[in-house]
Design an enzyme around this catalytic site. Sequence first.
Site, PDB file in Angstrom:
ATOM      1  N   HIS A 167       7.681  10.663  -4.801  1.00 18.00           N
ATOM      2  CA  HIS A 167       6.886  11.878  -4.594  1.00 18.00           C
ATOM      3  C   HIS A 167       7.241  12.598  -3.289  1.00 18.00           C
ATOM      4  O   HIS A 167       7.507  13.799  -3.280  1.00 18.00           O
ATOM      5  CB  HIS A 167       5.393  11.559  -4.545  1.00 18.00           C
ATOM      6  CG  HIS A 167       4.870  10.794  -5.722  1.00 18.00           C
ATOM      7  ND1 HIS A 167       5.456  10.833  -6.956  1.00 18.00           N
ATOM      8  CD2 HIS A 167       3.798   9.973  -5.853  1.00 18.00           C
ATOM      9  CE1 HIS A 167       4.754  10.072  -7.796  1.00 18.00           C
ATOM     10  NE2 HIS A 167       3.755   9.530  -7.141  1.00 18.00           N
ATOM     11  N   GLU A 206      -4.937   8.822   1.364  1.00 15.50           N
ATOM     12  CA  GLU A 206      -5.962   8.532   0.356  1.00 15.50           C
ATOM     13  C   GLU A 206      -7.039   7.672   1.004  1.00 15.50           C
ATOM     14  O   GLU A 206      -6.708   6.750   1.751  1.00 15.50           O
ATOM     15  CB  GLU A 206      -5.339   7.778  -0.827  1.00 15.50           C
ATOM     16  CG  GLU A 206      -4.338   8.632  -1.580  1.00 15.50           C
ATOM     17  CD  GLU A 206      -3.527   7.882  -2.634  1.00 15.50           C
ATOM     18  OE1 GLU A 206      -3.199   8.483  -3.656  1.00 15.50           O
ATOM     19  OE2 GLU A 206      -3.244   6.691  -2.404  1.00 15.50           O
ATOM     20  N   HIS A 262       5.161  12.527 -11.538  1.00 15.72           N
ATOM     21  CA  HIS A 262       4.112  13.525 -11.799  1.00 15.72           C
ATOM     22  C   HIS A 262       4.000  14.567 -10.683  1.00 15.72           C
ATOM     23  O   HIS A 262       3.511  15.661 -10.904  1.00 15.72           O
ATOM     24  CB  HIS A 262       2.773  12.865 -12.125  1.00 15.72           C
ATOM     25  CG  HIS A 262       1.992  12.405 -10.930  1.00 15.72           C
ATOM     26  ND1 HIS A 262       2.299  11.266 -10.244  1.00 15.72           N
ATOM     27  CD2 HIS A 262       0.917  12.933 -10.302  1.00 15.72           C
ATOM     28  CE1 HIS A 262       1.442  11.114  -9.243  1.00 15.72           C
ATOM     29  NE2 HIS A 262       0.589  12.122  -9.253  1.00 15.72           N
TER      30      HIS A 262
HETATM   31  C1  BG6 Z   1       0.841   7.452  -8.029  1.00 15.20           C
HETATM   32  C2  BG6 Z   1       0.732   6.205  -7.193  1.00 15.20           C
HETATM   33  O1  BG6 Z   1       2.164   7.665  -8.429  1.00 15.20           O
HETATM   34  O2  BG6 Z   1       0.391   8.565  -7.300  1.00 15.20           O
HETATM   35  C3  BG6 Z   1      -0.677   6.008  -6.691  1.00 15.20           C
HETATM   36  O3  BG6 Z   1       1.126   5.079  -7.956  1.00 15.20           O
HETATM   37  C4  BG6 Z   1      -1.182   7.257  -6.013  1.00 15.20           C
HETATM   38  O4  BG6 Z   1      -0.747   4.897  -5.807  1.00 15.20           O
HETATM   39  C5  BG6 Z   1      -0.966   8.472  -6.914  1.00 15.20           C
HETATM   40  O5  BG6 Z   1      -2.562   7.097  -5.719  1.00 15.20           O
HETATM   41  C6  BG6 Z   1      -1.380   9.769  -6.231  1.00 15.20           C
HETATM   42  O6  BG6 Z   1      -1.237  10.829  -7.112  1.00 15.20           O
HETATM   43  P1  BG6 Z   1      -2.136  12.130  -6.963  1.00 15.20           P
HETATM   44  O7  BG6 Z   1      -1.633  13.059  -8.007  1.00 15.20           O
HETATM   45  O8  BG6 Z   1      -3.540  11.694  -7.172  1.00 15.20           O
HETATM   46  O9  BG6 Z   1      -1.903  12.629  -5.557  1.00 15.20           O
END
Ligand code: BG6
Length: 434
Positions: free
Chosen positions: A202, A178, A140
């Site tokens: 990511h 986070e 994502h």
């Molecule tokens: C996910 C992870 O892919 O990405 C999570 O599994 C993480 O652990 C999340 O919190 C963070 O995504 P975003 O878009 O909120 O930064």
Amino acid sequence: MIKRGVLGVPVVGVARSGWNIERLRERIRDSLEQSDDGHDPAAFAELMRLLRYVDGDYREPATFAALRSTLGDTAHPLHYLAIPPSLFASVTENLRKSGCAEGARVVVEKPFGRDLASARELNVALHRTFPEPDIYRIDHYLGKESVQNLLFFRFANSFLEPIWNRNYVDSIQITMAETFGVEGRGRFYEEVGVIRDVVQNHLLEVVANLAMEPPVDASADALLDEKVKVFKAIRTLGDGHVVRGQYRGYRNEPGVASGSLVETYVALRLDLASWRWAGVPFYLRAGKRLAATTTEVFARLKGPPQHVFGAATVGPPNYLRFRLGPDRVAIALGALAKKPGVEMTGRELELYVCNSGEDEMSPYERLIDAALHGDTALFAREDGVLERWRIVDPILSAGSAPELYEPGAWGPAQNERDIENGGGWHVPSSAEQC
Ligand code: BG6
């Protein structure tokens, strides 16, 4: 997607839940009513019109026969496998045997394998049914406005390019922090840990967007070719490059072993063997229960060669900062400017631009839309995925026990020592507003 008018094809849910379509409709209504976007009766009615449901076990051929007949004369179904990775191989095989894979594409959720060997096996299994161009490995982060903007900002402007290399950039840091913990996903996290959860996918994708050479054009293959070159240039990590941490209290989370050694924090240094980046460390850190929720790139520039206005006017180095989220996308430039007055002395300032609250597409909207249109540019290609696993593979299983850190801290204390050579971590602020 329906509200934006970009989804007009049937949506078929498949599950082994013993539900029927009425139950699924209710579930969707509840979910939408609770969502921040609010309930849009017209879009809801349209979704209900498009919705289909097949109930059945993923291992039973009958489930796939039912799916095949539900697909009717659909020419290019998009199969979205939001299922446990252990089922990918058998489900794709059943899709093939039932005829559901003809003309179809498949979206595969992360994690794509657990390590280099399992990712290879998974590729082989998928390729028995789907050729590489029809496989969409979803991440994502690639659908985020802010991550796309990194590429756009670099290659749609000319001023950054002359300094975006080893001659002017001292180091690059990426922080993905986070404040929350594993949030009920303890069992999942025990299998994964932060390196598999967010670094291997990511953060390495963010590194690729920052470090890649300009692609010859915006086509998927041109972009993916340049990214793969970055991954190939990244040296394989060893345990000496890594600091691991675990937040105090993680072992009390539901689903977590009482003696768990799974890391909830990692800091590591990447070295790129490339003409542009040789000698420029890329520092990455990611963790749960840290002091702020933010994802940020901080590129520290080298200082000027001479202090014309005397040593007293020397300030911290210039930097470029890209905030990738959440809530806003920002670009900032740290500089010294003259302090008003007689003396030629400086003060630090930051030129800051940001957007927030614009009608932003969610990453999944963008990625599903792209997959429906056969656009692979925002998905991971086989060679890239394997390179990314190659980079982290040695630090996945072997390695030191994580050092405990207090919730709300910036990771374990060891972290500061190990990163010293890079001039220290930049501390992202959680206070800044657009
Ligand atoms: C996910 C992870 O892919 O990405 C999570 O599994 C993480 O652990 C999340 O919190 C963070 O995504 P975003 O878009 O909120 O930064």
